[in-house]
Design a protein around this motif. Structure first.
Motif, PDB file in Angstrom:
ATOM      1  N   SER A 147      83.893 -97.963 -14.020  1.00 60.16           N
ATOM      2  CA  SER A 147      83.480 -97.021 -15.679  1.00 60.16           C
ATOM      3  C   SER A 147      82.768 -95.735 -15.509  1.00 60.16           C
ATOM      4  O   SER A 147      83.538 -94.477 -15.938  1.00 60.16           O
ATOM      5  N   PHE A 148      81.913 -95.768 -14.700  1.00 59.04           N
ATOM      6  CA  PHE A 148      80.997 -94.547 -15.157  1.00 59.04           C
ATOM      7  C   PHE A 148      81.748 -93.267 -14.324  1.00 59.04           C
ATOM      8  O   PHE A 148      81.993 -92.252 -14.528  1.00 59.04           O
ATOM      9  N   MET A 151      79.445 -95.997 -21.344  1.00 61.45           N
ATOM     10  CA  MET A 151      78.330 -95.745 -22.119  1.00 61.45           C
ATOM     11  C   MET A 151      77.897 -95.065 -21.075  1.00 61.45           C
ATOM     12  O   MET A 151      77.405 -93.204 -21.405  1.00 61.45           O
ATOM     13  N   ILE A 152      77.311 -95.328 -19.923  1.00 59.87           N
ATOM     14  CA  ILE A 152      76.238 -93.948 -19.076  1.00 59.87           C
ATOM     15  C   ILE A 152      76.930 -92.718 -18.868  1.00 59.87           C
ATOM     16  O   ILE A 152      76.561 -91.768 -18.512  1.00 59.87           O
ATOM     17  N   GLY A 153      78.162 -92.950 -18.316  1.00 62.73           N
ATOM     18  CA  GLY A 153      79.459 -91.246 -18.159  1.00 62.73           C
ATOM     19  C   GLY A 153      79.392 -90.988 -19.614  1.00 62.73           C
ATOM     20  O   GLY A 153      79.349 -89.946 -18.458  1.00 62.73           O
ATOM     21  N   ALA A 154      80.109 -91.410 -19.848  1.00 64.99           N
ATOM     22  CA  ALA A 154      79.971 -90.519 -20.886  1.00 64.99           C
ATOM     23  C   ALA A 154      78.644 -89.913 -21.520  1.00 64.99           C
ATOM     24  O   ALA A 154      79.413 -88.620 -22.847  1.00 64.99           O
ATOM     25  N   ASN A 155      77.257 -90.427 -21.802  1.00 68.49           N
ATOM     26  CA  ASN A 155      76.036 -90.029 -22.010  1.00 68.49           C
ATOM     27  C   ASN A 155      75.240 -88.361 -21.305  1.00 68.49           C
ATOM     28  O   ASN A 155      74.452 -89.232 -20.750  1.00 68.49           O
ATOM     29  N   ARG A 156      75.875 -88.837 -19.990  1.00 65.89           N
ATOM     30  CA  ARG A 156      75.457 -88.340 -19.140  1.00 65.89           C
ATOM     31  C   ARG A 156      75.207 -87.160 -19.108  1.00 65.89           C
ATOM     32  O   ARG A 156      73.773 -86.407 -18.561  1.00 65.89           O
ATOM     33  N   THR A 199      88.479 -99.060 -22.612  1.00 65.09           N
ATOM     34  CA  THR A 199      87.984-100.474 -23.123  1.00 65.09           C
ATOM     35  C   THR A 199      86.332-100.083 -23.202  1.00 65.09           C
ATOM     36  O   THR A 199      85.876 -99.876 -21.952  1.00 65.09           O
ATOM     37  N   MET A 200      84.643-100.387 -24.301  1.00 63.63           N
ATOM     38  CA  MET A 200      83.978-100.155 -24.353  1.00 63.63           C
ATOM     39  C   MET A 200      82.666-100.935 -22.211  1.00 63.63           C
ATOM     40  O   MET A 200      83.739-102.002 -22.909  1.00 63.63           O
TER      41      MET A 200
END
Length: 101
Positions: A39-40, A54-59, A48-49
């Protein structure tokens, strides 16, 4: 002189159960890490969350805001650690060699 079923229940199963439990719990931990990693990288389902998403979108915001990356990473770490410790505890509970002490 015992029957096959009795030998399997009394000898083989108690000695085979602890390694199976440890293997299963380690496999669950590895599955969580693989899913988060995929997912990252963007290879998971974007609808699907997940912690990896979450880490990949906010890196890209890691220098400005550290918490959107840190807390999902800690959640992954604590989940895998907890599952591994539960597996270790089950191994200690079901291991016939440790019961004799």
């Amino acid at each position: 002189g015992a029957r096959d079923g009795r030998i399997m229940r009394r000898v083989i199963l108690p000695n085979a159960l602890p390694p199976l439990i440890v293997s299963a719990t380690l496999t669950v931990g590895v599955a969580i890490l693989f899913e988060a990693g995929l997912s990252f990288l963007g290879l998971g389902d974007p609808n699907t969350m997940s912690w990896g998403l979450m880490i990949g979108a906010n890196r890209v915001y890691i220098l400005d805001a550290w918490w959107p990356v840190t807390f999902p990473g800690l959640a992954i770490f604590l989940s895998v650690l907890a599952i591994s410790l539960v597996g270790d505890g089950l191994n200690d509970a079901f291991n016939p060699k440790l019961r004799q002490r």
